[in-house]
Design an enzyme around this catalytic site. Structure first.
Site, mmCIF file in Angstrom:
data_model
loop_
_atom_site.group_PDB
_atom_site.id
_atom_site.type_symbol
_atom_site.label_atom_id
_atom_site.label_comp_id
_atom_site.label_asym_id
_atom_site.label_seq_id
_atom_site.Cartn_x
_atom_site.Cartn_y
_atom_site.Cartn_z
ATOM 1 N N LYS A 190 -16.894 -6.103 23.206
ATOM 2 C CA LYS A 190 -17.469 -6.013 21.848
ATOM 3 C C LYS A 190 -17.065 -4.725 21.128
ATOM 4 O O LYS A 190 -17.892 -3.982 20.560
ATOM 5 C CB LYS A 190 -18.998 -6.161 21.872
ATOM 6 C CG LYS A 190 -19.443 -7.606 21.991
ATOM 7 C CD LYS A 190 -20.898 -7.820 21.821
ATOM 8 C CE LYS A 190 -21.307 -8.259 20.438
ATOM 9 N NZ LYS A 190 -20.780 -9.556 20.006
HETATM 10 C C1 LIG Z 1 -16.370 -13.106 20.532
HETATM 11 C C2 LIG Z 1 -17.746 -13.471 20.979
HETATM 12 N N1 LIG Z 1 -17.890 -14.337 22.002
HETATM 13 C C3 LIG Z 1 -19.109 -14.702 22.441
HETATM 14 C C4 LIG Z 1 -20.266 -14.217 21.865
HETATM 15 C C5 LIG Z 1 -21.605 -14.633 22.389
HETATM 16 O O1 LIG Z 1 -22.201 -13.618 23.159
HETATM 17 P P1 LIG Z 1 -23.769 -13.480 23.278
HETATM 18 O O2 LIG Z 1 -24.277 -14.773 23.766
HETATM 19 O O3 LIG Z 1 -23.986 -12.381 24.260
HETATM 20 O O4 LIG Z 1 -24.278 -13.168 21.923
HETATM 21 C C6 LIG Z 1 -20.168 -13.318 20.804
HETATM 22 C C7 LIG Z 1 -21.395 -12.794 20.201
HETATM 23 O O5 LIG Z 1 -21.515 -11.812 19.604
HETATM 24 C C8 LIG Z 1 -18.875 -12.915 20.360
HETATM 25 O O6 LIG Z 1 -18.725 -12.045 19.346
#
Ligand SMILES: Cc1ncc(COP(=O)(O)O)c(C=O)c1O
Length: 328
Positions: A160
């Protein structure tokens, strides 16, 4: 949906509570130029009957954030427990009685030119009212992007990292301009990685299948919750394996998962219907289970939730002036 911040919102910035309108960074901030920040996304769901706001798995989010910050060597001087407490305090100060999205952001904060980062770090936590991210009631139309997912050896997708979201922004923009609701990324080996802002699940021959986290996908916390609900509540076999692009065209059901999107059914991919272009039975059941679990309606999953108003957080600094005057 775009959630715009009311300047009167109370946020946590540079170790203090203050109004969003006063929380500013300088134009030369390292992260602004080079993308050297790491963020999180956490949801809190309002339950009208219980008059309670439930924050979903905040400790896991803050632990992931701290680990991911380690990849960029950004130091967060607080433990996950204290970050959870600040988050609850933010909810109370803003007196939210609606669904909320929490955005923690840590970044390289030195104000100078030059790409090599130094040890000046800062962080903020912003919480704001937030509705649906994708309008997925009838299911959405996803398109496989011509942009490939970033490789772990270039910018780790699991982390992230702010700069990495240029990849997601390019794919989302393209998808919307082509008439899709969301983009699906393939990785450099041609397998499905994830959506631009969410993980992806496929139902095929009675199994729930998702790409493994080494396919350049985020280690989603919703993904983890959905896998647990599928195994424990639905008795489904969950398999983590590579998914071919063409499997998206012949599978039984598809859905995205994520903090912002929740469980979002996909009924068409690249102009091809997923089965009859209707939301499938597994997806519907999972949507309901996830809805119930996040609002405190599912026994056995209360340990995922932090109730804001029951927790009676003591307000610290400026308790009389910095409290909710936010219109929601
Ligand atoms: C690229 C990406 N994949 C998957 C997710 C899902 O992750 P999470 O379930 O931890 O929000 C996110 C969420 O922000 C994301 O930005």
């Amino acid at each position: 949906m775009k959630a715009e911040g009311d300047p009167n919102l109370i946020v946590y910035f540079n170790g203090q509570y203050m109004r969003l309108g006063e929380a500013k960074v300088g134009i030369l901030t390292h992260a602004l130029h080079y993308g050297t920040g790491v963020f999180e996304g956490i949801r809190a769901h309002w339950d009208e009957a219980a008059q309670e706001l439930y924050v979903m798995r905040p400790k896991e989010h803050y632990e992931r954030w701290k680990q991911n910050c380690g990849i960029l060597r950004i130091a967060i001087p607080l433990e996950a427990e204290e970050l959870c407490r600040i988050t609850l305090e933010l909810m109370c100060r803003n007196d939210f009685r609606t669904n909320v999205y929490v955005r923690p952001l840590a970044y390289k904060s030195a104000e100078r030119v030059g790409v090599s980062p130094d040890a000046e770090d800062a962080f903020a936590i912003v919480a704001l009212p937030f509705g649906e991210y994708l309008h997925a009631e009838k299911g959405i139309h996803a398109g496989v992007s011509s942009w490939r997912r970033i490789e772990d050896n270039a910018i780790p997708a699991r982390a992230k990292i702010c700069g990495a979201y240029v990849n997601s922004a390019l794919a989302s923009d393209d998808a919307r301009r082509c008439g899709f609701d969301e983009a699906i990324f393939l990785n450099e080996s041609g397998h499905v990685a994830e959506g631009a802002t969410c993980n992806l699940f496929m139902v095929r021959k009675g199994k729930l299948i998702t790409p493994s986290v080494t396919e350049n996908a985020l280690e989603g916390i919703t993904r983890d919750s959905v896998m647990e609900l599928a195994r424990r509540e639905m008795g489904l076999e969950v398999v983590e394996r590579p998914i071919d692009r063409s499997e998206l065209y012949v599978c039984d059901e598809l859905f995205f998962t994520g903090t912002a999107v929740g469980v979002a059914p996909i009924v068409k991919v690249d102009h091809r219907p997923v089965r009859e272009a209707r939301i499938g039975a597994v997806t519907r059941e999972m949507q309901q289970l996830y809805f119930d679990a996040t609002r405190g309606h599912l026994q056995g999953y209360w340990n995922w939730l932090e109730p804001v108003y029951q927790s009676r957080v003591e307000l610290g600094q400026d308790r009389d002036s910095l409290v909710g005057s936010v219109a929601v």
